[in-house]
Design an enzyme around this catalytic site. Structure first.
Site, PDB file in Angstrom:
ATOM      1  N   GLY B   7      12.312  11.600  25.152  1.00 43.40           N
ATOM      2  CA  GLY B   7      11.669  10.627  24.276  1.00 43.40           C
ATOM      3  C   GLY B   7      11.273   9.413  25.082  1.00 43.40           C
ATOM      4  O   GLY B   7      12.116   8.807  25.745  1.00 43.40           O
ATOM      5  N   GLY B 187       3.264  -6.816  14.474  1.00 42.05           N
ATOM      6  CA  GLY B 187       3.945  -5.707  15.132  1.00 42.05           C
ATOM      7  C   GLY B 187       5.346  -5.477  14.604  1.00 42.05           C
ATOM      8  O   GLY B 187       6.104  -4.673  15.144  1.00 42.05           O
ATOM      9  N   GLU B 190       5.148  -0.981  11.351  1.00 42.79           N
ATOM     10  CA  GLU B 190       4.270   0.006  11.966  1.00 42.79           C
ATOM     11  C   GLU B 190       3.025   0.223  11.115  1.00 42.79           C
ATOM     12  O   GLU B 190       2.963  -0.211   9.955  1.00 42.79           O
ATOM     13  CB  GLU B 190       5.027   1.324  12.126  1.00 42.79           C
ATOM     14  CG  GLU B 190       6.174   1.201  13.123  1.00 42.79           C
ATOM     15  CD  GLU B 190       7.012   2.467  13.199  1.00 42.79           C
ATOM     16  OE1 GLU B 190       6.427   3.546  13.294  1.00 42.79           O
ATOM     17  OE2 GLU B 190       8.243   2.352  13.174  1.00 42.79           O
ATOM     18  N   ASP B 201      14.418   5.029   5.760  1.00 41.28           N
ATOM     19  CA  ASP B 201      15.111   4.682   7.010  1.00 41.28           C
ATOM     20  C   ASP B 201      16.503   4.109   6.726  1.00 41.28           C
ATOM     21  O   ASP B 201      17.495   4.503   7.357  1.00 41.28           O
ATOM     22  CB  ASP B 201      14.267   3.673   7.801  1.00 41.28           C
ATOM     23  CG  ASP B 201      14.968   3.204   9.061  1.00 41.28           C
ATOM     24  OD1 ASP B 201      15.027   3.981  10.030  1.00 41.28           O
ATOM     25  OD2 ASP B 201      15.492   2.060   9.067  1.00 41.28           O
ATOM     26  N   LYS B 205      20.425   5.768   7.611  1.00 35.44           N
ATOM     27  CA  LYS B 205      21.537   5.036   8.237  1.00 35.44           C
ATOM     28  C   LYS B 205      22.760   5.048   7.322  1.00 35.44           C
ATOM     29  O   LYS B 205      23.890   5.225   7.785  1.00 35.44           O
ATOM     30  CB  LYS B 205      21.082   3.617   8.566  1.00 35.44           C
ATOM     31  CG  LYS B 205      20.028   3.603   9.685  1.00 35.44           C
ATOM     32  CD  LYS B 205      19.247   2.301   9.745  1.00 35.44           C
ATOM     33  CE  LYS B 205      18.237   2.322  10.896  1.00 35.44           C
ATOM     34  NZ  LYS B 205      17.287   1.182  10.831  1.00 35.44           N
TER      35      LYS B 205
END
Lengths: 319, 319
Positions: B7, B187, B190, B201, B205
């Protein structure tokens, strides 16, 4: 692991009481006047009850615990300055016997760090001291996890009594003397709170962190220390009008240790309320990291001691 | 240690760039189309520069990195759901070779925890995944330090993009769409921020933490998930008038994982501002513990990966 415990105050007693739940046996337990020792595990309930009713944990010589069968000696006698005795001698005896040591007593690691590390280097045993800084909060192991050389600085609140006094002065606009008396009534401040309010306790914790970060041999003589005794309540009121408050901060950075009352924003991560502790670490690549929680209390501090013992479980001594 | 890295996004590239400073050599590095392998250590600067200019890290077959000489394989490919491929196969290959694995990719540990633990049990290698939860914040190792069975619950903010959007909406009284566009310009979000704002996401977690706390085989199917896309700016204004704000909270307790926008006091330890993450753990005997810091960023997350590698350094595989 077999655990010997020296010191029968709030922390030592809580360690003894909780040890079994953490998978350990207590093979020796001493206060300053007596001891109980049994290689098969002492009767914990009986020792704690005897301590409450008669003021002693048993009928043995307190020194007997040092020679008992243990893998880890927990040093939980009161912190002393200077030669850090008798804590330091207890640490030496255990390490010379190639046993591990877990400290709740700040003295040996704040005042005689170099001596302790030297004894450790010659021993098959290791020394851990999570409980000496920030109570239940894993300040020491977090620093070790990132690598001591990568943690550039620490600052924050490391004394719950001073923080309680400042929080109450700020919230209620009360004077120092008034709030301190209240804290003593609540059991948050001891009868003699000198070391808490004059910054000594905070400084010892800062010195321990400095020893770790700067791999040094700092002692309290190297710290610049101011306490909170002289703070007028009006100053806290003035701060509050601007969204600020005052906290007794330890600042460990650039090779120095400073303890002093400092103005910080109310919502700052190093402005906990009540008896809580809170620190901010500056860590290379990881950035600023905040940790906060219960910085004192017998059970909370015992939890740090028992977590240290757990870390040592994976680590066999060579004997 | 010799490290192979699969990666070459922000995290993988930062791991490769920082490895030497942490005492490790990179012996293999792959993106999805290419690889560079050298048992004596690859030329890191050259690989990263080739990646920037030509879009590939080298000229080898990307699979070659899996067979390279490494002690630890770092899996930093993008998180995928369901079968968690190709990350899961990378983990399997390394463990079957008796190598350690450090994950930044959440997929294998969130979606196939049981399979990963089974492979680990049969391997001389170990699996670590600090970087998958909370970026630079040592959430996983703090839980492990206290003992997974002693941590009763975790709740807090685990997605920096969603937190940035909510912080800005609250501070400026702006609408979701407006703030999201701003976050994309900066930034912070995304181009496709779906998984950040719809709670996926955060839920992954939360599932990872649940797997640890409840020793279970949770996957995202087991989580109850609501995102922040439908939150009107007026709701945040209303909250603010009462000293409250709204945060996208993960709540892992009583065997369940819930992600939803929740009302919390502005000064709550789980109401960080900007892109910060913050969690509160409830720990037996230690009480409530708060951790906060940088929850994302290539370098910050790489720092967690490298800290995991450091923890494995003391731990020799049996081969």
């Amino acid at each position: 692991m077999n655990v010997g415990v020296v010191g029968a105050g709030d922390v030592g007693s809580a360690v003894v009481e909780l040890a079994e739940a953490y998978g350990h046996a207590v093979t020796g337990f001493a206060d300053s006047r007596s001891a109980v020792v049994d290689a098969d595990g002492i009767d914990v309930a009986s020792a704690l009850s005897t301590k409450r009713t008669e003021g002693t944990v048993g009928s043995g010589d307190p020194e007997a615990v040092l020679d008992a069968e243990y893998d880890v000696l927990v040093e939980a006698t009161p912190t002393t300055l200077g030669d850090a005795e008798p804590g330091f001698s207890h640490v030496r005896t255990a390490l010379e016997r190639d046993r591990h040591v877990v400290l709740a007593n700040k003295g040996p690691i704040a005042e005689r760090y170099g001596d302790v590390r030297e004894l450790e280097a010659e021993s098959a045993g290791s020394v851990r001291f999570e409980a000496t800084v920030g109570g239940a909060i894993p300040v020491i192991s977090t620093i070790e996890g990132f690598g001591t050389s990568r943690v550039d600085s620490l600052h924050g609140v490391l004394n719950g009594t001073a923080n309680f006094v400042l929080s109450r002065m700020s919230a209620e606009g009360l004077d120092y003397e008034h709030v301190l008396a209240e804290a003593q009534d609540l059991g948050v401040a001891e009868a003699d709170p000198t070391f808490d309010v004059d910054g000594t306790d905070t400084a010892l914790k800062g010195v321990i962190v400095a020893n770790l970060l700067f791999d040094g041999e700092y002692s309290i003589e190297d710290a610049s220390v101011d306490g909170i005794q002289a703070l007028p309540g009006t100053l806290l009121e003035l701060a509050r009008e601007d969204g600020q408050t005052i906290r007794l901060l330890a600042e460990v950075r650039n090779g120095s240790v400073r303890v002093s009352p400092r103005l910080v924003p109310v919502e700052s991560p190093v402005a906990p309320t009540g008896t809580h502790n809170a620190v901010q670490l500056d860590i290379e690549n990881a950035g600023q990291m905040n940790l906060s929680g219960r910085g004192a209390g017998g059970v909370e501090t015992a939890s740090a001691v028992l977590t240290d013992i757990g870390r040592l479980s994976g680590k066999q001594t060579k004997r």
